[in-house]
Design a protein around this motif. Structure first.
Motif, short mmCIF file in Angstrom:
data_model
loop_
_atom_site.label_atom_id
_atom_site.label_comp_id
_atom_site.label_asym_id
_atom_site.label_seq_id
_atom_site.Cartn_x
_atom_site.Cartn_y
_atom_site.Cartn_z
N LYS A 1 -40.55 45.59 -34.80
CA LYS A 1 -39.68 44.56 -34.22
C LYS A 1 -38.30 45.12 -33.88
O LYS A 1 -37.71 44.78 -32.85
N GLU B 1 -37.67 48.26 -33.19
CA GLU B 1 -37.84 49.17 -32.06
C GLU B 1 -37.87 48.40 -30.74
O GLU B 1 -37.32 48.85 -29.73
N ILE B 2 -38.50 47.22 -30.74
CA ILE B 2 -38.49 46.38 -29.54
C ILE B 2 -37.07 45.95 -29.21
O ILE B 2 -36.64 45.98 -28.05
N ARG B 3 -36.33 45.54 -30.24
CA ARG B 3 -34.94 45.12 -30.01
C ARG B 3 -34.12 46.27 -29.42
O ARG B 3 -33.26 46.05 -28.56
N ARG B 4 -34.37 47.46 -29.88
CA ARG B 4 -33.65 48.62 -29.34
C ARG B 4 -33.94 48.82 -27.86
O ARG B 4 -33.07 49.22 -27.08
N ARG B 5 -35.18 48.56 -27.48
CA ARG B 5 -35.58 48.79 -26.08
C ARG B 5 -35.00 47.76 -25.14
O ARG B 5 -34.72 48.06 -23.97
N VAL B 6 -34.84 46.53 -25.59
CA VAL B 6 -34.46 45.45 -24.67
C VAL B 6 -32.95 45.18 -24.64
O VAL B 6 -32.46 44.53 -23.72
N LEU B 7 -32.21 45.67 -25.64
CA LEU B 7 -30.78 45.38 -25.69
C LEU B 7 -29.96 46.59 -25.24
O LEU B 7 -30.33 47.73 -25.53
N ASP C 1 -24.42 46.42 -27.22
CA ASP C 1 -24.68 45.18 -27.96
C ASP C 1 -24.67 45.49 -29.46
O ASP C 1 -25.39 46.38 -29.91
N ARG D 1 -28.02 45.70 -30.98
CA ARG D 1 -28.68 46.98 -30.71
C ARG D 1 -28.20 48.03 -31.71
O ARG D 1 -28.99 48.81 -32.24
N GLU E 1 -30.03 37.82 -34.51
CA GLU E 1 -28.94 38.36 -33.70
C GLU E 1 -27.69 37.52 -33.90
O GLU E 1 -27.73 36.29 -33.86
#
Length: 456
Positions: A302, A304-310, A314, A317, A416
Motif C-alpha cells: 500500500k 509503494e502504491i502511495r509512493r507511485r501516485v503522489l 507531497d 509521499r 493522509e
C-alpha cells in the motif's frame, strides 16, 4: 506537613547566532521558520519541592513537544548526577505552536516540512542548546536556597476552547491551581493549568509563548511571584477562533484572570506530604500487527502504491518513502511507548500522561477516581496522539481521522494528512469496534495503567 521549595527559570528563545536553527514546530506541511520576530519570550521553568529532604522536580518549557530521546537524555543525565530519582522528575511541554522545532525524530522534520539534512543538523544544534539550558536549570534550582512552604489546591473554570473532534464532545474548562505559600503566609509561587491547544496566534513565523505565557505574566505581574503553566489533556481541545494575535491576548487574559480570581477566593484545600511518586511505561500497539510478515508485506504494498501516485513534494509521499525504507530495513515500529507518571500528595493526585491525550481521558479518569485529580498531558515525551476508543474506531468520520490516524475505511495504514504522517508512524493505534474497549486496545491499556497507578 511543610515542604521546602525553590523556583528557577531560563530564557530558551532561539536567536541566530548562536542558535543554528530557527525552524519552527507545530504546523505542517511546508517549511516554516522564524526570522527574529518575538511576541513573548519562550522560557523553561523549574519548581523543586523538597519532601522530607527528597527533591521532586517539575521542569516545564515553552516547547511544542519533547521527543523520547531528549526525555531520556535529560532524565539519564540528572539521575546519573544524583540530583533526582527518575520517578521524581516530571518534564512538561506547554505545546505552544509558536516555538522552535525540537528534535529530529517525532515529529519528523523531513516528513513534516521537507527539511534537508543540513536543516535537520541545525535543528539538532538548537535542540542540544535548549536541552543543556534545561538540564542546567535543574542543577541551578536544586542548588538554590530553599524556602519553607505549604501547599493548597483549588479549581476554577475558563472557557477558552472547544472540542474540534466531535463538536459536541467534552470541552475542558477546568483551571487547576496549586498555591505555594511561605510559612509566614506570603505567596511564594503558583502552578496552574488548562487544557487547550496553544494555536490561538495562528500559523505565522513569530516566536510566542502563546496564551499560557500571557496568563502566566498576568499572574506574575499582579502578584510578584513565579507562575508556572502546565498543559492538560488537550489533544482535541482547540483554542477559540479566530486564531490571531488578538485572540492570544484575549484567551491568555481570560485564563490569567481566572487564576487570580481563584487565588483571591476561599476554595483552597490543604495539600500535604509525604509525596508518593511512580513512573511506569506501557506499549500501545498499532491496529495492524506488523510483526506478522504477511501483514507487513500488505502494508508495504500500500505504501509503494502511495509512493507511485503522489508527487515527491507531497508530505504523504515523504512519509510513504520513510515507511517503505523502514519496512525493507526491518526497523518498522510495532507499538508506541507511553510513560505515565503519578505524584500523590495528601489531598491531591497528579497524573501526567505522555503524548497528546484526548479529553476523554481527563473526563473518565476524574469520574473513576474518588479523590482530587489533576490530569496533565504532554508529559515527559510527546510522539503522537492518544485517542479514546470511540475516536479511534470512528476513523475518518471524526475530524477527517486526524486524531484517529486513519480514514477511507482502511485502518491498516496512516491516513493522509493525519498525525501519523507528521509523527512518522505506520498506522493508527489499536482499537475495538465495540462500545466498551476490549482488553489490549489503546483506551483499556491507558485507563488500566493510570487507574492502577492512582490506586497503588
Amino acid at each position: 506537613m511543610s515542604f521546602e521549595a525553590a523556583v528557577g527559570e531560563v530564557d530558551i528563545t532561539p536567536v541566530h547566532p548562536p542558535y543554528p536553527s530557527l525552524w519552527m514546530g507545530g504546523y505542517g506541511w511546508s517549511p516554516r521558520g522564524n526570522h527574529g520576530a518575538v511576541a513573548r519570550r519562550l522560557r523553561a521553568q523549574c519548581l523543586v519541592l523538597w519532601d522530607g529532604g527528597t527533591p521532586k522536580v517539575l521542569l516545564r518549557a515553552d516547547l511544542v513537544s519533547i521527543p523520547r530521546d531528549v526525555n531520556q537524555q535529560i532524565r539519564t543525565t540528572l539521575v546519573s548526577e544524583g540530583l533526582v530519582a527518575a520517578e521524581d522528575l516530571m518534564l512538561l511541554a506547554s505545546h505552544t505552536h509558536s516555538g522552535p522545532l525540537f528534535g529530529d525524530t517525532r515529529p519528523s522534520p523531513q516528513v513534516m516540512m521537507g527539511l534537508t539534512q543540513a536543516d535537520v543538523d541545525a535543528v539538532n544544534g538548537t535542540t542540544s542548546m535548549i536541552t543543556e539550558l534545561m538540564v542546567q536549570l535543574v542543577r541551578d534550582t536544586v542548588a538554590e536556597q530553599r524556602t519553607a512552604v505549604t501547599l493548597s489546591y483549588a479549581e476554577g473554570q475558563a472557557k477558552i476552547g472547544y472540542n474540534r473532534v466531535a463538536g459536541t464532545g467534552a470541552v475542558l474548562d477546568t483551571v487547576p491551581v496549586l498555591r505555594l505559600k511561605k510559612t509566614g503566609g506570603a505567596l511564594f509561587a503558583v502552578v496552574f493549568g488548562a487544557a487547550c491547544h496553544p494555536v490561538s496566534r495562528g500559523n505565522d513565523d513569530v516566536f510566542d509563548g502563546e496564551f499560557p505565557e500571557v496568563a502566566a505574566k498576568l499572574v506574575e505581574n499582579a502578584l510578584g511571584v513565579p507562575a508556572l503553566f502546565v498543559q492538560g489533556a488537550c489533544g482535541d481541545q482547540e483554542a477559540n477562533d479566530p486564531h490571531s494575535p488578538a485572540t492570544t491576548e484575549q484567551l491568555g487574559t481570560a485564563l490569567g484572570q481566572e487564576v487570580l480570581d481563584v487565588l483571591a477566593g476561599p476554595g483552597f484545600s490543604t495539600v500535604t506530604g509525604p509525596v508518593a511518586t511512580a513512573l511506569t511505561e506501557v506499549s500501545l500497539p498499532f491496529h495492524t500487527d506488523t510483526t506478522d510478515p504477511a501483514v507487513r508485506a500488505a502494508v508495504l504494498h500500500k505504501y509503494e502504491i502511495r509512493r507511485r501516485v503522489l508527487p515527491k513534494t507531497d508530505p504523504n509521499r515523504r512519509h510513504a518513502d520513510l515507511m517503505v525504507k523502514s519496512i525493507n530495513a526491518g526497523t518498522l515500529p510495532t507499538s508506541i511507548p507511553m510513560p505515565i507518571q503519578r505524584w500523590r500528595f495528601g489531598g491531591l493526585s497528579i497524573l501526567a500522561l505522555a503524548h497528546e491525550p484526548l479529553s476523554t481521558y481527563h473526563v473518565r479518569l476524574r469520574a473513576e477516581f474518588a479523590g482530587k485529580l489533576w490530569v496533565m498531558g504532554y508529559a515527559n515525551e510527546c510522539e503522537g496522539y492518544v485517542a479514546d476508543n470511540d475516536t479511534l474506531r470512528s476513523g475518518g468520520n471524526l475530524h477527517f481521522g486526524y486524531e484517529a490516524g486513519w480514514n477511507k475505511s482502511d485502518p491498516t495504514i496512516a491516513a493522509e494528512g493525519s498525525y501519523c504522517i507528521s509523527y512518522a508512524w505506520p498506522g493508527p493505534l489499536k482499537f475495538s469496534d465495540t462500545a466498551v474497549p476490549a482488553a489490549g486496545t489503546t483506551e483499556r491499556i491507558v485507563m488500566d495503567a493510570s487507574l492502577g497507578l492512582l490506586s497503588s
